[in-house]
Design a protein around this motif. Structure first.
Motif, mmCIF file in Angstrom:
data_model
loop_
_atom_site.group_PDB
_atom_site.id
_atom_site.type_symbol
_atom_site.label_atom_id
_atom_site.label_comp_id
_atom_site.label_asym_id
_atom_site.label_seq_id
_atom_site.Cartn_x
_atom_site.Cartn_y
_atom_site.Cartn_z
ATOM 1 N N LEU A 70 0.694 -0.856 0.238
ATOM 2 C CA LEU A 70 -0.240 -0.209 0.081
ATOM 3 C C LEU A 70 0.663 0.988 0.270
ATOM 4 O O LEU A 70 2.034 1.139 0.664
ATOM 5 C CB LEU A 70 -1.190 -0.093 0.930
ATOM 6 C CG LEU A 70 -1.689 -1.192 0.740
ATOM 7 C CD1 LEU A 70 -2.832 -1.052 2.844
ATOM 8 C CD2 LEU A 70 -2.810 -1.474 0.273
ATOM 9 N N VAL A 71 0.384 2.114 -0.796
ATOM 10 C CA VAL A 71 1.106 3.588 -0.888
ATOM 11 C C VAL A 71 0.677 4.143 0.015
ATOM 12 O O VAL A 71 -0.411 4.701 -0.137
ATOM 13 C CB VAL A 71 1.490 3.771 -2.376
ATOM 14 C CG1 VAL A 71 2.319 5.197 -2.600
ATOM 15 C CG2 VAL A 71 2.226 3.027 -3.267
ATOM 16 N N THR A 72 1.625 4.755 0.566
ATOM 17 C CA THR A 72 1.099 6.710 1.491
ATOM 18 C C THR A 72 0.947 7.708 0.806
ATOM 19 O O THR A 72 1.493 7.813 0.548
ATOM 20 C CB THR A 72 1.806 6.373 2.629
ATOM 21 O OG1 THR A 72 1.514 4.961 3.562
ATOM 22 C CG2 THR A 72 1.282 6.978 3.896
ATOM 23 N N LEU A 73 -0.430 7.650 0.847
ATOM 24 C CA LEU A 73 -0.495 9.342 0.233
ATOM 25 C C LEU A 73 -1.166 10.472 1.270
ATOM 26 O O LEU A 73 -0.891 9.960 2.412
ATOM 27 C CB LEU A 73 -1.716 9.137 -0.359
ATOM 28 C CG LEU A 73 -1.241 8.634 -2.555
ATOM 29 C CD1 LEU A 73 -0.705 9.722 -3.061
ATOM 30 C CD2 LEU A 73 -0.878 7.362 -2.338
ATOM 31 N N PRO A 74 -0.808 11.825 1.162
ATOM 32 C CA PRO A 74 -0.769 12.487 2.577
ATOM 33 C C PRO A 74 -2.264 12.068 3.219
ATOM 34 O O PRO A 74 -2.274 12.350 4.678
ATOM 35 C CB PRO A 74 -1.145 13.699 1.547
ATOM 36 C CG PRO A 74 -0.065 13.924 0.321
ATOM 37 C CD PRO A 74 -0.543 12.410 -0.433
ATOM 38 N N GLY A 75 -2.957 12.169 2.273
ATOM 39 C CA GLY A 75 -4.576 11.773 2.942
ATOM 40 C C GLY A 75 -5.405 10.129 2.603
ATOM 41 O O GLY A 75 -6.048 10.445 4.079
ATOM 42 N N PRO A 196 -10.543 12.072 5.122
ATOM 43 C CA PRO A 196 -11.476 12.763 5.674
ATOM 44 C C PRO A 196 -11.894 11.760 6.474
ATOM 45 O O PRO A 196 -12.932 12.092 7.740
ATOM 46 C CB PRO A 196 -12.298 11.429 4.432
ATOM 47 C CG PRO A 196 -12.306 10.055 4.381
ATOM 48 C CD PRO A 196 -9.913 10.905 4.172
ATOM 49 N N ASP A 197 -10.942 11.029 7.730
ATOM 50 C CA ASP A 197 -11.333 10.749 9.136
ATOM 51 C C ASP A 197 -10.733 11.034 9.825
ATOM 52 O O ASP A 197 -11.413 10.178 11.176
ATOM 53 C CB ASP A 197 -11.377 8.969 8.493
ATOM 54 C CG ASP A 197 -11.747 8.183 7.723
ATOM 55 O OD1 ASP A 197 -12.822 8.062 7.932
ATOM 56 O OD2 ASP A 197 -11.714 7.258 7.065
ATOM 57 N N ASN A 198 -9.817 11.807 9.560
ATOM 58 C CA ASN A 198 -9.609 12.523 10.821
ATOM 59 C C ASN A 198 -9.687 13.984 10.575
ATOM 60 O O ASN A 198 -10.888 14.382 10.755
ATOM 61 C CB ASN A 198 -7.996 12.506 11.021
ATOM 62 C CG ASN A 198 -7.631 11.051 11.262
ATOM 63 O OD1 ASN A 198 -7.479 10.131 13.013
ATOM 64 N ND2 ASN A 198 -6.714 10.081 10.573
#
Length: 489
Positions: A70-75, A196-198
């Motif tokens: 999984l690639v970590t994007l800013p959000g 959207p979850d934080n």
């Protein structure tokens, strides 16, 4: 989330592997070199079946992105396939639009951070992060607010027009949604949207802030700010958090506080080409220099994690002297300093109970300078922790409820921002940096669970090919860690 005894990683003693090797001498003990690459994405392509899921070239070096990475994007987390769905989603395309070799190339280069091991002559990543500049940030005063487009002008007060900033907010949690009204005229890349979850759009304390959609916006009410423009420290609730944060009558903590002209903010995001020339910053994060608190013991309550890092320990090689660490550090802020904050290490999508670092007592936030800050460093050389994907902070006693407007009370989940790998302590022996012990990473070694992507839920398995450390007992050590990864606590 009640913490229970957590089996220490030393259920497979650190000396056991070396003892077996000394006795039998039948296993190879050649460590695989580690690598870290940070730079522009030069090439990026989906790979043929069996060769991993994608290949990316950074700083001139081709790197394999394994299947299930999984690639970590800013959000958000995305699969490599999702990155090839384009800025607005849809079917997988031939080009991601993120690489300099793409046709057409991106107007502004994108940056990747890849961490992994060199296995059998191949660079294989275990960690991948993509942004348009992980350390890029802007700051200044809000000069103007355009409610129709949700655009902020940010620069010096009384000076020339500053930066154009719009929140990359597809759901419209903190203001005008990306596709709503006049804001829809400039499509923003949803791959780099805010979380959207934080609460990535917040005051310094973690209280959410918003861009008003008009003079009277019930979702971003003017009553959540004091009438005086100079009043930037207060409590959104009936009881003040402290004398220097007086209670604001009528303030509704279920709603964010509106930004105003004159507020000082810092923002992070990507540059989007604007019609007619120039750029707009599509922000995935914004922090306002406001001290907004909630009343003691009241709901909702907000918090955020500013820093999350974790050591990865290491594997022992007879030919390699190295410095290892499992140090873990967290820094964050809460709007209610009277309640402790529990910190856990979790694997989102597979083991969300994880490991409690604090136990039910939690950390006590500061009631002095930087009122509401919580922080701690758990020491190195403590091998009780398997490596996790995320850090979770929650206000003890809060129900962690999801509010109708999309905000979450009393809970914040952040990706681990930095993994600290082993370092050689005898330079030149063996002539490269020690491997990153990815066998200790629960979410990579064991897989399991599902993750929501643009194509729906995707099962997550063990990385293939795996960025092995090269340790002869890695499979046994990994099996030990895998048991620890799923143990109740």
């Amino acid at each position: 989330m009640n913490p229970k005894p957590y089996p220490r990683r030393s259920v497979w003693p650190r000396w056991a592997g070396a003892l077996l090797l000394a006795a039998g001498g039948a296993f190879a003990q050649t460590p695989n070199p580690s690598f870290t690459l940070v730079g522009h994405i030069e090439r990026f392509a989906l790979a043929p079946p069996g060769e991993g899921v994608a290949a990316m070239t950074v700083r001139g070096i081709p790197v394999t992105l394994p299947r299930h990475l999984l690639v970590t994007l800013p959000g958000q987390y995305l699969t490599p396939q999702d990155l090839f769905r384009g800025p607005l989603g849809g079917p997988v395309q031939a080009s991601s639009g993120l690489a300099l070799a793409d046709a057409p190339p991106p107007r502004v280069p994108f940056e990747a951070e890849l961490q992994g091991n060199i296995v059998g002559g191949r660079y294989i990543a275990g960690v991948a992060r993509i942004s348009q500049g992980a350390l890029h940030v802007g700051s200044g005063f809000i000069q103007q607010i355009d409610p129709a487009t949700g655009e902020l002008r940010i620069g010096p007060l009384g000076g020339a027009d500053g930066a154009r900033v719009r929140l990359n907010d597809p759901k419209g949690i903190y203001g005008q949604a990306n596709g709503a009204g006049a804001k829809a005229a400039l499509p923003l890349d949803q791959r780099f949207s805010l979380d959207p979850d934080n609460s990535p759009v917040h005051a310094r304390t973690g209280f959410p802030v918003c861009v008003p959609r008009g003079v009277a916006d019930p979702l971003c009410p003017a009553g959540n700010r004091p009438p005086s423009a100079a009043a930037r420290r207060y409590t959104c609730g009936a009881v003040p958090a402290e004398p220097l944060a007086p209670a604001l009558a009528g303030c509704d903590p279920r709603r964010p506080a509106p930004l105003r002209e004159g507020d000082h903010v810092a923002y992070a995001g990507m540059l989007a080409a604007a019609p007619g020339g120039g750029f707009v910053v599509a922000a995935h994060g914004l922090e306002a220099e406001l001290g907004i608190y909630t009343s003691p013991g009241a709901e909702p309550v907000y918090l955020y994690i500013e820093e999350a890092l974790m050591g990865t320990l290491g594997e022992e090689f007879p030919t390699l002297t190295q410095e290892e660490t499992t140090r873990v550090r967290v820094v964050g802020f809460t709007t209610d300093p009277t309640r402790p904050v529990e910190v856990r290490l979790i694997d989102s999508g597979r083991n969300e109970a994880g490991t409690s670092l604090t136990g039910p007592a939690g950390l006590t936030p500061s009631n002095g300078p930087q009122f509401g800050r919580f922080r701690n460093t758990w020491p190195a050389k403590d091998n009780a922790r398997a490596v996790r994907r995320d850090m979770l902070a929650r206000v003890v006693g809060s129900p962690n409820a999801k509010l109708p407007n999309g905000l979450t009370s009393g809970l914040y989940v952040s990706p681990i921002g930095e993994y600290i790998g082993p370092e050689a302590t005898r330079f030149g022996l063996p002539g490269y940096q020690p491997p990153v012990p990815f066998e200790n990473f629960c979410f990579l070694e064991k897989g399991g669970g599902t993750v929501e992507t643009a194509a729906g839920p995707v099962p997550v398995g063990r990385l293939a090919p795996f960025p092995e450390s090269g340790h002869a007992q890695a499979q046994l050590v990994g099996a030990s860690n895998a048991r620890a990864c799923d143990a109740p606590n």
